[in-house]
Design a protein around this motif. Structure first.
Motif, short mmCIF file in Angstrom:
data_model
loop_
_atom_site.label_atom_id
_atom_site.label_comp_id
_atom_site.label_asym_id
_atom_site.label_seq_id
_atom_site.Cartn_x
_atom_site.Cartn_y
_atom_site.Cartn_z
N GLN A 137 8.12 13.78 27.37
CA GLN A 137 6.58 13.68 27.51
C GLN A 137 6.06 13.57 26.04
OE1 GLN A 137 4.83 12.29 30.17
NE2 GLN A 137 6.93 12.34 30.83
N SER A 138 5.70 12.22 25.53
CA SER A 138 4.93 12.25 24.30
C SER A 138 4.05 11.28 24.11
CB SER A 138 6.33 12.14 23.34
OG SER A 138 5.50 12.04 22.05
N HIS A 139 3.05 11.12 23.47
CA HIS A 139 2.06 10.17 23.35
C HIS A 139 2.49 9.06 22.48
CE1 HIS A 139 -0.63 12.00 26.03
NE2 HIS A 139 -0.62 13.19 24.91
N ALA A 140 3.61 9.26 21.33
CA ALA A 140 3.91 8.16 20.60
C ALA A 140 5.32 8.26 20.46
CB ALA A 140 3.12 8.33 19.22
N VAL A 141 5.95 7.31 19.90
CA VAL A 141 7.32 7.56 19.16
C VAL A 141 7.28 7.90 17.62
CG1 VAL A 141 9.38 6.40 18.45
CG2 VAL A 141 8.12 5.59 20.56
N TYR A 142 7.70 9.41 17.60
CA TYR A 142 7.51 9.64 16.40
C TYR A 142 8.69 9.61 15.43
CZ TYR A 142 3.24 12.56 17.83
OH TYR A 142 2.17 12.85 18.34
N PRO A 143 8.52 9.07 13.96
CA PRO A 143 9.70 8.85 13.26
C PRO A 143 10.41 9.82 12.87
CG PRO A 143 7.60 8.90 11.96
CD PRO A 143 7.08 9.08 13.37
N ASP A 144 11.83 9.38 12.77
CA ASP A 144 12.82 10.46 12.40
C ASP A 144 12.57 10.54 10.86
OD1 ASP A 144 14.65 10.37 14.82
OD2 ASP A 144 14.75 8.39 14.12
N ILE A 145 12.13 9.59 10.15
CA ILE A 145 11.76 9.82 8.42
C ILE A 145 10.15 9.49 8.56
CG2 ILE A 145 12.24 9.01 6.40
CD1 ILE A 145 14.82 8.09 7.60
N LYS A 146 9.41 10.39 8.29
CA LYS A 146 8.03 10.17 8.19
C LYS A 146 7.60 10.02 6.74
CE LYS A 146 3.50 12.09 9.43
NZ LYS A 146 2.67 13.07 10.10
N ILE A 147 7.06 8.76 6.57
CA ILE A 147 6.81 8.23 5.32
C ILE A 147 5.23 7.46 5.63
CG2 ILE A 147 7.07 7.08 3.20
CD1 ILE A 147 10.16 6.85 4.08
N ALA A 148 4.32 8.05 4.98
CA ALA A 148 2.92 7.59 5.13
C ALA A 148 2.36 6.80 3.83
CB ALA A 148 1.86 8.62 5.43
N PRO A 149 2.33 5.45 3.82
CA PRO A 149 2.05 5.05 2.45
C PRO A 149 0.64 5.58 1.93
CG PRO A 149 2.36 3.24 4.03
CD PRO A 149 2.35 4.71 4.91
N SER A 150 0.78 5.79 0.53
CA SER A 150 -0.48 6.14 -0.16
C SER A 150 -1.44 4.95 -0.61
CB SER A 150 -0.01 7.02 -1.49
OG SER A 150 0.73 6.12 -2.34
N TRP A 151 -2.56 5.13 -0.87
CA TRP A 151 -3.32 4.28 -1.51
C TRP A 151 -2.92 3.65 -2.78
CZ3 TRP A 151 -6.34 0.13 -1.20
CH2 TRP A 151 -7.12 -0.06 -2.42
N GLU A 152 -2.70 4.56 -3.37
CA GLU A 152 -2.16 3.88 -4.97
C GLU A 152 -1.14 3.04 -4.83
OE1 GLU A 152 -2.75 3.33 -8.84
OE2 GLU A 152 -3.90 4.26 -7.52
N ASP A 153 -0.05 3.21 -3.97
CA ASP A 153 1.03 2.41 -3.98
C ASP A 153 0.56 1.23 -3.21
OD1 ASP A 153 3.02 3.97 -5.09
OD2 ASP A 153 3.87 4.94 -3.11
N TYR A 154 -0.08 1.31 -2.03
CA TYR A 154 -0.66 0.21 -1.54
C TYR A 154 -1.50 -0.83 -2.31
CZ TYR A 154 -2.78 -2.68 2.23
OH TYR A 154 -3.40 -3.63 3.19
N ARG A 155 -2.30 -0.17 -3.25
CA ARG A 155 -3.09 -1.14 -4.11
C ARG A 155 -2.35 -1.71 -5.00
NH1 ARG A 155 -5.08 -0.61 -9.30
NH2 ARG A 155 -3.84 1.35 -9.54
N GLN A 156 -1.14 -1.26 -5.61
CA GLN A 156 -0.28 -1.82 -6.28
C GLN A 156 0.82 -2.84 -5.83
OE1 GLN A 156 1.72 1.12 -8.92
NE2 GLN A 156 -0.27 2.09 -9.26
N GLY A 157 0.75 -3.14 -4.39
CA GLY A 157 1.42 -3.74 -3.72
C GLY A 157 2.97 -3.20 -3.50
N LYS A 158 3.07 -2.06 -3.58
CA LYS A 158 4.45 -1.43 -3.32
C LYS A 158 4.49 -0.82 -1.85
CE LYS A 158 4.77 0.89 -7.90
NZ LYS A 158 4.92 2.00 -8.85
N ASP A 159 5.57 -1.38 -1.16
CA ASP A 159 5.64 -0.93 0.28
C ASP A 159 6.21 0.33 0.21
OD1 ASP A 159 6.68 -0.88 2.88
OD2 ASP A 159 6.91 -2.79 2.89
N THR A 160 5.89 1.52 0.46
CA THR A 160 6.43 2.85 0.05
C THR A 160 7.63 2.91 1.22
OG1 THR A 160 4.03 3.46 -0.27
CG2 THR A 160 5.88 5.31 0.05
N VAL A 161 7.46 2.58 2.39
CA VAL A 161 8.36 2.91 3.47
C VAL A 161 9.50 1.95 3.09
CG1 VAL A 161 8.88 2.75 5.84
CG2 VAL A 161 6.75 3.29 5.23
N LEU A 162 9.59 0.83 2.78
CA LEU A 162 10.70 -0.02 2.74
C LEU A 162 11.41 0.18 1.43
CD1 LEU A 162 12.27 -2.50 3.86
CD2 LEU A 162 10.71 -3.99 2.76
#
Length: 417
Positions: free
Chosen positions: A377-402
């Motif tokens: 019982q879980s409300h979500a599929v939780y990642p095996d590798i948790k990576i949350a993109p940062s604003w700075e990477d997003y702003r620069q067009g960097k796909d942190t996860v990929l």
């Protein structure tokens, strides 16, 4: 529970919008529509009272009908949104956008607890990247307390956040809650690097709003997307890491996947891809059998590292079929999930049917199937590798996860050689 219901019953009454109240003919028409809605919920939803007690549902419907004379049309719609949300599954929704509507011209995205503008129309380009602080004096934190009781497409706290990012722009919803006026521009306040900025913002048409997505185009890693004849799915072949990357943005039909399977297999064999990434981020669903068809097409290819080399990427907008395929690919492709938790619940009500109210023509959806995809019982599929993109990477067009996953696969590719 009673306090929550009482709050839902009177939230719209407490914040009267400056709109014309229903006349007698309109009240009668909406009375018929509400009765139709209530009947459909009870007879067409596979299990309508899995979360909300039937007596509480009846109480909310009765209160709405009794108060029609004191409500405007938009307030009735907001109340129906609240009742649908209280039923408690993300496929059971009152679709306010099925009628005439406008949006404030922004796309928002959370980075931690900060809500930023990631796209807007040319007139407001100077606001790109800024943090939204308040609308007409109501803070984002207060809005985040108010709106979730009405938001559609919510299974958990992650899809709640994703839905909030979108529906915060819906003028009719904010107007129905008394946050903005019907015809006057709303005062938005932002914070940027140089301090606070205030701007009076008017809503725009859905056509204009629909052109917005994100002004921050992914520039790293560099990808060359190939058309594989499966609308909504593109393929990029990365030679350095020997990776086949599928951007699964939306769903084709299963037939479209199957009819192009042979050509896809030939292309992957020719490329010699060893690793596989399937990206469901931002995918709010469709026909999950199309995803299963893709997996059936890929599984015969022995060239892939089926023990350590398959990844699925997810985020809070990974919902419905995309969430289902995420769970399924963990099982049948032995995939590891990377990114942030899905917005969909792995044990969820789904496969909704859409109905039209007989007088107003407004639409609503009801779940007609239940899928228990996980024994846990879980409300979500939780990642095996948790990576949350940062604003700075997003702003620069960097796909942190990929970038992270490809760096791991590039190392593995070199090691294998």
């Amino acid at each position: 529970m009673r306090q929550v219901l009482r709050g839902l019953l009177f939230t719209c009454m407490a914040a009267q919008a400056d709109a014309a109240l229903l006349n007698q003919a309109q009240q009668q028409a909406w009375l018929e529509d509400i009765n139709f809605y209530a009947r459909q919920v009870k007879t067409q939803h596979i299990q309508p009272f899995h979360t909300l007690a039937e007596s509480d549902f009846d109480q909310m419907i009765s209160a709405l009908k009794a108060q029609l004379g004191a409500l405007s049309e938009v307030q009735v719609e907001v109340r129906l949104m609240a009742i649908s949300r209280a039923i408690g599954d993300g496929h059971c929704n009152y679709l306010m956008m099925s009628g005439k509507h406008q949006h404030f011209p922004f796309r928002f995205k959370f980075f931690g607890e900060t809500l930023r503008v990631v796209d807007t129309i040319p007139e407001h380009r100077h606001l790109l990247g800024m943090q939204l602080r308040e609308i007409n004096g109501v803070s984002v934190s207060e809005l985040y307390k108010q709106l979730p009781a009405f938001l559609p497409g919510v299974d958990n706290q992650f899809s709640k956040q994703s839905s909030f990012e979108y529906y915060l722009t819906l003028h009719k919803l904010l107007f129905g809650l008394g946050i903005v006026d019907e015809k006057s521009p709303a005062l938005f306040r932002f914070t940027g690097e140089e301090g606070d900025v205030s701007a009076k913002i008017s809503p725009v048409s859905m056509r204009e709003f629909g052109k917005l997505s994100s002004a921050y185009v992914r520039s790293e890693p560099k990808l060359s997307a190939l058309d594989i004849g499966m609308p909504g799915i593109s393929l990029s072949l990365l030679d350095k890491s020997k990776t086949a990357y599928f951007d699964f943005a939306s769903y084709p039909t299963p037939e479209q996947v199957m009819s192009h399977c042979d050509a896809l297999q030939a292309r992957l064999k020719s490329a010699g891809s060893r690793y596989l990434i399937i990206d469901f981020r931002g995918n709010r669903g469709g026909n999950f059998y199309a995803g299963l068809a893709l997996s059936a097409c890929l599984l015969p290819l022995d060239q892939f590292d089926w023990m350590q080399g398959v990844y699925v990427l997810s985020d809070g907008a990974t919902f419905s079929a995309a969430m289902s395929n995420t769970v399924q690919f963990k099982q049948i492709l032995n995939a590891r999930v990377a990114g942030t938790p899905t917005g969909g619940d792995p044990n969820h009500f789904a496969e909704n049917s859409v109905y039209s109210l007989p007088n107003s023509g407004r639409r609503f959806s009801l779940s007609k199937r239940y899928y228990p995809f996980s024994d846990v019982q879980s409300h979500a599929v939780y990642p095996d590798i948790k990576i949350a993109p940062s604003w700075e990477d997003y702003r620069q067009g960097k796909d942190t996860v990929l970038i992270y996953i490809l760096s791991q696969l590039s190392y593995s590719a070199v090691f294998v050689e």
